[in-house]
Design a protein around this motif. Structure first.
Motif, PDB file in Angstrom:
ATOM      1  N   THR A 184      47.869  44.173  54.391  1.00  0.00           N
ATOM      2  CA  THR A 184      47.421  43.981  55.851  1.00  0.00           C
ATOM      3  C   THR A 184      45.800  43.582  55.535  1.00  0.00           C
ATOM      4  O   THR A 184      45.602  43.672  54.438  1.00  0.00           O
ATOM      5  CB  THR A 184      47.524  45.340  56.711  1.00  0.00           C
ATOM      6  N   GLY A 185      45.161  43.671  56.630  1.00  0.00           N
ATOM      7  CA  GLY A 185      43.503  43.521  56.632  1.00  0.00           C
ATOM      8  C   GLY A 185      42.765  44.284  55.529  1.00  0.00           C
ATOM      9  O   GLY A 185      42.279  43.636  54.716  1.00  0.00           O
ATOM     10  N   VAL A 186      43.084  45.547  55.613  1.00  0.00           N
ATOM     11  CA  VAL A 186      42.468  46.532  54.749  1.00  0.00           C
ATOM     12  C   VAL A 186      42.681  45.908  53.024  1.00  0.00           C
ATOM     13  O   VAL A 186      41.584  46.060  52.418  1.00  0.00           O
ATOM     14  CB  VAL A 186      42.710  47.897  54.843  1.00  0.00           C
ATOM     15  N   CYS A 187      43.805  45.445  52.771  1.00  0.00           N
ATOM     16  CA  CYS A 187      44.147  45.011  51.528  1.00  0.00           C
ATOM     17  C   CYS A 187      43.472  44.152  50.987  1.00  0.00           C
ATOM     18  O   CYS A 187      43.170  43.881  49.823  1.00  0.00           O
ATOM     19  CB  CYS A 187      45.786  44.834  51.464  1.00  0.00           C
ATOM     20  N   ARG A 188      42.846  43.442  52.006  1.00  0.00           N
ATOM     21  CA  ARG A 188      42.230  42.055  51.408  1.00  0.00           C
ATOM     22  C   ARG A 188      40.651  42.464  51.265  1.00  0.00           C
ATOM     23  O   ARG A 188      39.981  41.480  50.737  1.00  0.00           O
ATOM     24  CB  ARG A 188      42.530  40.710  52.527  1.00  0.00           C
ATOM     25  N   VAL A 189      40.175  43.465  51.628  1.00  0.00           N
ATOM     26  CA  VAL A 189      38.791  43.850  51.698  1.00  0.00           C
ATOM     27  C   VAL A 189      38.451  44.880  50.824  1.00  0.00           C
ATOM     28  O   VAL A 189      37.859  44.702  49.866  1.00  0.00           O
ATOM     29  CB  VAL A 189      38.422  44.130  52.958  1.00  0.00           C
ATOM     30  N   GLU A 190      39.415  45.976  50.596  1.00  0.00           N
ATOM     31  CA  GLU A 190      39.120  47.229  49.921  1.00  0.00           C
ATOM     32  C   GLU A 190      40.034  47.343  48.691  1.00  0.00           C
ATOM     33  O   GLU A 190      41.117  47.054  49.029  1.00  0.00           O
ATOM     34  CB  GLU A 190      39.386  48.258  51.022  1.00  0.00           C
TER      35      GLU A 190
ATOM     36  N   GLY B 203      39.509  42.802  47.286  1.00  0.00           N
ATOM     37  CA  GLY B 203      40.374  43.986  47.620  1.00  0.00           C
ATOM     38  C   GLY B 203      41.461  44.241  46.433  1.00  0.00           C
ATOM     39  O   GLY B 203      41.207  44.035  45.346  1.00  0.00           O
TER      40      GLY B 203
ATOM     41  N   SER C 159      47.119  41.456  46.947  1.00  0.00           N
ATOM     42  CA  SER C 159      47.324  41.262  48.345  1.00  0.00           C
ATOM     43  C   SER C 159      47.900  39.712  48.647  1.00  0.00           C
ATOM     44  O   SER C 159      48.413  39.535  49.656  1.00  0.00           O
ATOM     45  CB  SER C 159      46.122  41.676  48.813  1.00  0.00           C
ATOM     46  N   THR C 160      47.455  38.808  47.577  1.00  0.00           N
ATOM     47  CA  THR C 160      47.681  37.342  48.002  1.00  0.00           C
ATOM     48  C   THR C 160      49.319  37.213  47.817  1.00  0.00           C
ATOM     49  O   THR C 160      49.750  36.151  48.649  1.00  0.00           O
ATOM     50  CB  THR C 160      46.896  36.270  47.130  1.00  0.00           C
TER      51      THR C 160
END
Lengths: 350, 342
Positions: free
Chosen positions: B318-324, B307, B311-312
């Motif tokens: 949020t959730g989306v930041c760690r995936v996309e 993502g 993000s770390t």
């Protein structure tokens, strides 16, 4: 203005002396013998550090700020170096007259030091735990087990996550910021009265620098350690120091409380330094950036220092007097002294 | 002063006029540079480290684009890839309208004159066995543009232009101070009349008082010859001072790109915000309640987080930041940001 000469003294601010002084340099001279001749890397340097305060020492490369600090711990290689004169008083006792064994008991225990590049100051073949616990065992007489516990405690103090795991790791496993935290943990593990920090954040990225500075300020409050903060970065000075010493070509040229140094600097070199730094809080707001003000020329070689004031060849205000005699100290106000003939006439705004 | 100028500026090499300034001098699109990394002694699988992970930028004639980021973010690799000193893995680099990525060494030579680089360390980037005159005059030798007395005169005028005494031309690099060596590097870059100079941390190794001299010199030269700079540095205050627009890099990607005033007054990316607030201000009176202290370290580029790379450490992730992976998109007035939340 004429009576300003009468006010010149060689006194370093009595009013600030009321607080307890833990470390003081008095006319320290550290010289090196080189092929080109005698180099006075530190020449008649005096400054003092009170209990629990942060004193900033600022200057450019070669100004003697680090050599003075190494002299305090008697870490100057001899030869070619030599402490040629002066005193270094730690709690009133002259360090320079101590035997090497007494000196060893002092280093790391009463006075410790952290350096710019933590990788070169950590032993690559020993674990973090071994390195921190070594000095604890040596100075505090702890057992191996207790020393490791204390080491873990110190890692927690410097906010290293998973301290028990880190104790078993080697320096190369850690990032630059983490290594500097380990150095700080090691330096503070014996609760020294004085911590000498020689460019502690210069090798670090700005976001990591912010972490380390925050940590140092926090630990200073918590443990009451006095910090000698040596840096070329005026921003670091402004954020950490209570008083500041400015060095140029081996000598102190100005000493002042931090607000005065930035608000009412009196030495043309200090003014020049302050004005030559681009300021994030100013430059971007200007429509078109102004030229930075420059200090003309370069730092003189310590082999061929000018006859009068060492800064005179680069100073915009220098006249015949500056070129013929080194200026005496002028006490501007309590705790603020300047080595400049015209400190009362020249007022800069930084 | 003008008789000391090396030659007329050639920023309109293809006979362009003022209207042509709309066309960028340099246009970089989706530039990727990855390095192979052997993982373990017996592992067959090669891992790729994406030092530069798809960056796009442009520079107008006479403009300075600042490229900031912390160590390991890929800013220097990006600079060297643009000059093809490091061969880029993919992407397009257009200089003065021509694609230069596929060019052979010989074809490239024509462009090399017009794209120069100044390095951080003036100690290691100058050949210690060459005199300053030979170093600065080398481009004339390579390009065969002048010889003998004429070459000597042109080197002398370059020396004067960068603030070195021409009578020191016969000296070797070690006989100069750090700031003077950097001036030699600048004179050398100037010798081939470049349209673009990539300045890779040009003042980081210099003392504060010397830093100001070199920054002023670079700005004066730009005003005189209308060169463009890609100014790579980690010192935000310096970048802010010299740049027109600034790109902020984090782990191989540009996270924000806008004009410097907007970046300073209205940063959108949380990383930019943290970076700006982390810079110590040399003024004890300056209030500082707003400091954002990022937790943790920059992740390793070998194993970047999925993502958004930030993000770390992002206080707002949020959730989306760690995936996309957020795409660098334009918001308003050319302000580009790569963030899901802003």
């Amino acid at each position: 203005m004429e009576n300003s000469n009468a006010a010149r003294t060689d006194n370093s601010g009595e009013t600030l002396r009321q607080s307890e002084c833990v470390l003081s340099l008095e006319d320290l001279k550290t010289h090196f013998i080189t092929r080109e001749g005698l180099v006075k890397a530190v020449d008649e340097v005096s400054y003092h550090l009170d209990r629990g305060e942060t004193l900033g020492v600022v200057g450019e490369s070669g100004c003697g700020k680090s050599v003075a600090a190494l002299s305090i711990l008697r870490l100057i290689p001899q030869p070619p170096g030599k402490i040629a004169g002066g005193k270094i008083l730690f709690k009133g006792r002259n360090i320079l007259s101590l035997a090497e064994r007494e000196m060893q008991a002092l280093r790391g225990n009463d006075i410790s030091m952290i350096f710019q590049e933590p990788m070169t100051s950590l032993n690559p073949v020993l674990t973090i735990g071994q390195q921190i616990s070594e000095s604890i065992r040596l100075h505090m007489g702890y057992s191996r087990k207790d020393a490791l516990d204390r080491a873990a405690e110190m890692l927690t103090l410097v906010k290293i996550p998973e301290p028990l795991r880190r104790l078993r790791e080697y320096p190369h496993h850690l990032s630059g910021g983490m290594r500097q935290r380990v150095m700080i943990a090691m330096a503070l593990s014996c609760e020294p009265l004085v911590l000498i920090a020689d460019e502690p954040t210069t090798a670090l990225d700005v976001t990591i620098q912010a972490q380390i500075l925050e940590l140092m300020v926090e630990l200073k409050e918590k443990l009451g350690t006095a910090i000698l903060m040596i840096t070329h970065d005026l921003g670091v000075i402004a954020e950490t120091a209570r008083r500041v010493v400015v060095m140029y070509a081996g000598r102190v040229v100005e000493e002042a409380p931090v607000d005065m140094l930035f608000g009412d600097p009196r030495h043309p070199y200090t003014m020049g330094l302050l004005a030559s730094v681009p300021r994030l809080d100013r430059s971007a707001l200007a429509a078109r950036p102004a030229r930075l003000s420059e200090i003309k020329g370069i730092v003189p070689s310590l082999h061929e220092l000018p006859k009068g004031c060492f800064f005179a060849p680069r100073c915009p205000h220098a006249d015949a007097r500056c070129h013929s005699g080194y200026p005496l100290w002028d006490q501007i106000r309590p705790g603020h002294k300047v080595a400049c003939w015209y400190s009362r006439q020249i007022k800069g705004e930084a | 002063m003008s008789q000391h100028a090396p030659q007329e500026p050639q920023s309109q090499a293809s006979g362009g006029t003022a209207e042509e300034s709309a066309r960028p001098l340099l246009e970089v699109t989706d530039l990727v540079k990855s390095f192979p990394l052997q993982k373990g002694l017996f592992s067959r699988r090669e891992t790729l480290v994406k030092a530069v992970d798809g960056i796009s930028l442009y520079i107008q004639p006479g403009e300075t684009l600042g490229l900031v980021g912390e160590s390991g973010c890929g800013k220097s690799t990006a600079g060297k890839s643009i000059l093809r000193l490091i061969e880029p893995t993919s992407g397009s680099i257009r200089f003065e309208g021509s694609e230069i990525t596929g060019l052979s060494r010989t074809e490239m030579r024509r462009y090399r004159q017009r794209m120069q680089i100044i390095f951080q360390d003036p100690y290691s980037s100058l050949n210690p066995r060459m005199t300053a005159e030979a170093i600065v005059g080398e481009p004339f030798v390579i390009n065969g543009t002048s010889r003998g007395r004429e070459r000597q005169q042109r080197v002398a005028s370059l020396f004067e232009r960068v603030g070195l005494r021409p009578d020191t031309m016969g000296k070797y690099p070690h006989e100069f101070s750090g700031g003077q060596r950097q001036r030699i590097g600048i004179a050398r870059a100037l010798a081939s009349m470049p349209g673009l100079i990539i300045c890779d941390e040009p003042v980081s190794a210099l003392d504060v008082s010397i830093q100001a001299q070199v920054i002023n010199l670079l700005m004066d030269l730009q005003a005189e010859y209308r060169m463009s700079y890609l100014f790579i540095a980690h010192d935000l205050a310096v970048v802010e001072h010299i740049s027109d627009r600034i790109a902020v890099m984090y782990l191989g990607r540009i996270v924000e790109l806008t004009d410097k005033r907007t970046l300073f007054t209205n940063p959108l990316h949380p990383y930019t915000e943290a970076l700006l607030s982390a810079v110590p201000i040399p003024d004890p009176a300056a209030g500082r309640e707003r400091r954002i202290i990022l937790r943790g370290d920059v992740p390793s580029p070998i194993d970047p987080p999925p993502g958004c790379h930030f993000s770390t450490r992002c206080p707002e992730a949020t959730g989306v930041c760690r995936v996309e992976t957020p795409v660098l998109t334009e918001r308003f007035g050319g302000h580009q940001v790569a963030c899901h939340l802003r």
